[in-house]
Motif scaffolding. Structure first.
Motif, PDB file in Angstrom:
ATOM      1  N   VAL A  52      34.868  36.539  46.736  1.00 55.81           N
ATOM      2  CA  VAL A  52      35.473  36.978  45.477  1.00 55.81           C
ATOM      3  C   VAL A  52      35.865  35.766  44.630  1.00 55.81           C
ATOM      4  O   VAL A  52      35.561  35.709  43.432  1.00 55.81           O
ATOM      5  N   THR A  55      32.754  34.027  43.309  1.00 58.84           N
ATOM      6  CA  THR A  55      32.108  34.860  42.298  1.00 58.84           C
ATOM      7  C   THR A  55      32.854  34.771  40.970  1.00 58.84           C
ATOM      8  O   THR A  55      32.232  34.636  39.913  1.00 58.84           O
ATOM      9  N   CYS A  56      34.178  34.823  41.014  1.00 65.35           N
ATOM     10  CA  CYS A  56      34.972  34.736  39.779  1.00 65.35           C
ATOM     11  C   CYS A  56      34.753  33.393  39.085  1.00 65.35           C
ATOM     12  O   CYS A  56      34.616  33.341  37.863  1.00 65.35           O
ATOM     13  N   HIS A  81      30.075  41.747  34.705  1.00 67.28           N
ATOM     14  CA  HIS A  81      30.882  40.867  35.562  1.00 67.28           C
ATOM     15  C   HIS A  81      32.214  41.544  35.894  1.00 67.28           C
ATOM     16  O   HIS A  81      32.644  41.567  37.056  1.00 67.28           O
ATOM     17  N   ASP A  82      32.879  42.066  34.864  1.00 64.20           N
ATOM     18  CA  ASP A  82      34.194  42.687  35.057  1.00 64.20           C
ATOM     19  C   ASP A  82      34.102  43.899  35.975  1.00 64.20           C
ATOM     20  O   ASP A  82      34.983  44.118  36.812  1.00 64.20           O
ATOM     21  N   THR A  85      33.614  42.679  39.563  1.00 62.83           N
ATOM     22  CA  THR A  85      34.858  42.066  40.017  1.00 62.83           C
ATOM     23  C   THR A  85      35.868  43.144  40.403  1.00 62.83           C
ATOM     24  O   THR A  85      36.492  43.068  41.468  1.00 62.83           O
TER      25      THR A  85
END
Length: 145
Positions: A52, A55-56, A81-82, A85
Motif C-alpha cells: 500500500v 503504491t501510494c 488511483h483513488d 487505494t
C-alpha cells in the motif's frame, strides 16, 4: 514463476516508472507467496502495508508527471488511483480486524488491475508526454518544466 511476474511487454519505456512498476509486481508477489504459504495475519498485514505504501508513492509520482505535462485525462486517471487505494485500504483494515482474509480472487483482481492499468492507462500517459515533449522520458520531461 509467481502470480506477479514482470514481463517486458508491461514497459512504458521509462526506467523510473518501469522500475516502480517492477517494485509493485515484486511486493504483490511477496503478498501472494505469504498467502500461499499460510503466513500469519501479522506477516500478511505487514506485507500488504508495504504494498500500500509503495503504491501510494508510485501514484503520487505518476500524478505529478500527469499534472506537469497537462495530461488531459488526469482526473479520470487519478480517480482510478483513488479507487484502488480505497479498496486496498479497506482490505488492509478488514485484514487487521480479522473480518477479511486475502484470497486467490483478491490476488487475481490485483494482478488484472495492475496489468490493465499499466498496459492501457499508463501507456497513454507515456504517449502523451512523448508527443508533447518529443521524449518518452516521463520524469525527465516533468523535471524540465
Amino acid at each position: 514463476m509467481g502470480l506477479f511476474t514482470w514481463r517486458d511487454e508491461y514497459s512504458v519505456d521509462h526506467s523510473q516508472i518501469d522500475g516502480q512498476h517492477r517494485g509493485l509486481f515484486h511486493l504483490a508477489d511477496e503478498l501472494h507467496e505469504a498467502m500461499m504459504h499460510g503466513a500469519g495475519r501479522e506477516v500478511i498485514s505487514k506485507t500488504l502495508s508495504q504494498l500500500v505504501e509503495y503504491t501510494c508513492k508510485h501514484f503520487r509520482d505518476e500524478e505529478m508527471v500527469m499534472r506537469v505535462n497537462a495530461y488531459p485525462l488526469y482526473t479520470e486517471h487519478k480517480a482510478e488511483h483513488d479507487k484502488l487505494t480505497a479498496q486496498v485500504l479497506e482490505l488492509k483494515r478488514g485484514l487487521e480486524s480479522g473480518n477479511i482474509t486475502i484470497t486467490m480472487d483478491t490476488m487475481h483482481f490485483l494482478r488484472e488491475w495492475l496489468e490493465k492499468h499499466i498496459m492501457q492507462l499508463d501507456r497513454q500517459i507515456a504517449a502523451h508526454v512523448a508527443a508533447r515533449t518529443g521524449r518518452a522520458d516521463l520524469v525527465g520531461a516533468a523535471a524540465r518544466r
